[in-house]
Write a protein that holds these residues in place. Structure first.
Motif: not given
Lengths: 290, 290
Positions: A232-239
């Protein structure tokens, strides 16, 4: 790379699943002019598959995939049968929803119903996956629903999916459908799972050389450094650190012109935010970082 | 599989690094009749490399590797030069310690000295790794110190090592030394990093077909389900899902008869235990689960 066509943005409902139910999400997509959706089966069940299909159709959304079928390996024939029955229902639901594909998270090592892993036989699990997809493929093809194998990051090999590279997914397609063939079976390319793979470009090309193309879906999010939660540690595109425009350029060079599905599991960040803010951010980052 | 020869057990000092300094660990190995050791450079520095070498020699321990050189990618030439200088010192230390090899954790995306990643160019990072190993190889060969590329799990691609599979490591050896050659450059096979790889057996065989064999080291621990920490959540052999005896059988079928180095980063479990208990457990599990 120029920015992608904003019309190609699709929302995987996992991205705001902690804040909204499916009806809310459909309404949110309309409000934010997001033209595609990829729902999870538990959210579909909650609303009822026919009602979900009606609302999605009324909103004019493209269903870029249904999440998910799979989880083939099991310790005994009764549990394998239960998985097969559930997978057939998943195909039926995908047909009702007019989904572009049913996404397959194929499963890892065999587990008991309580989740306990009962075998270390990874090669055996991979055989169960091959056989399970093969069996489901007959059913899915008869209804005309493409199955999309999603290679998952190797860190999920034990508990979620023992298909961990594009090469493996292509090999499975070769074995089950035929070399350079793609009838009814293809691949969901999720940048989170495959960005690290030194063979990624080559295996995307291999998938696209099949007829029809095996490139059935394209999922977006980002890999954060540090990653503090495996699931559950995915990031927003660009981050994060994934060169998403580069991977998109490989997909487009291979004639993938389908939608770009944003799928972010983020317990500590995006799942805690105002979901309208999340959708606005998805739109903006799709333009700026993809 | 019969149990491994207990004489082949080696201890990577990271396994008890929170409890003991290097002098304590050397004494612990003697007490528990562990015949090999693989120290980390910071612990060697603390004791002084000559004193460390003297104590290890006096204890009759085989140094199965020195951890570690590498970290080649850097954002500018000055930082690349600093990495190169440090790597030469690592070779010198490995020679003083009479290590079997210098283990290379090759580095991920280029970072600033403060650790901030400044590029998403993964292919470029891989070129820096190739060039960095190539440069260091000349120096290491002149002293007679083999370099062991350690492919790290793909979850470390961004921040620790962008060589993530045995195939990649073999490809690097092919490129830098020559196909089927292994002079001065080989591979450290750590089950934690490579157990998931569907090509593992085939790539171990490929490494062994080189002359001399590229199989320079064999590292053991286990993959826990769930894994709650990407870096410090490794398990004791037998507590996870890796079929270690199977992988050992592949190594031995390829004429690897070197030691078995236990390397466990475990912030929440083994680093909190009595280190004598940890060493006893390593010995027992080496016999029961490897």
């Amino acid at each position: 790379m120029s920015a992608p066509d904003p019309e190609l943005l699709s929302l995987n409902t996992a991205t705001v699943r902690q804040q909204w139910n499916l009806a809310d999400i459909i309404a949110g997509c309309t409000r934010h002019n997001i033209r595609g959706i990829s729902p999870w089966r538990d959210q579909v069940d909650q609303l009822g598959v026919k009602e979900a299909a009606r609302r999605i159709r009324d909103a004019g959304l493209t269903v870029t995939g249904l999440c998910r079928g799979g989880m083939f390996p099991a310790p005994d024939s009764q549990l394998r049968k239960a998985a097969f029955d559930d997978n057939r229902r998943a195909v039926d639901e995908a047909l009702t929803l007019e989904a572009k594909c049913l996404v397959l998270v194929v499963g890892g090592l065999p587990k008991q119903p309580d989740g306990k892993i009962v075998s270390r036989d990874l090669a055996g699990a991979r055989e169960m996956v091959r056989d399970g997809i093969g069996e489901l493929l007959d059913y899915a093809r008869s209804g005309g629903m493409p199955l999309a194998i999603e290679p998952l990051h190797p860190m999920y090999a034990a508990d979620r999916a023992c298909v961990n590279t594009m090469r493996q997914a292509n090999d499975l397609c070769d074995e089950l459908v035929g070399p350079r063939k793609g009838e009814g079976l293809g691949i969901a390319v999720d940048v989170y799972h495959v960005w690290w793979d030194p063979e990624l470009k080559q295996q995307i090309e291999r998938a696209a050389e099949a007829s029809p193309s095996r490139l059935l879906a394209f999922h977006l999010c980002d890999w954060l450094v540090p990653t503090t939660d495996l699931l559950l540690g995915r990031g927003m595109m660009g981050d994060g650190v994934i060169d998403i425009p580069l991977i998109r350029s490989w997909m487009e060079a291979c004639d993938y012109h389908g939608m770009h599905e944003v799928e972010i599991f983020s317990a500590n960040n995006w799942w805690k935010r105002d979901p309208d803010e999340v959708l606005l951010t998805c739109r903006r980052r799709h333009q700026l970082a993809c």
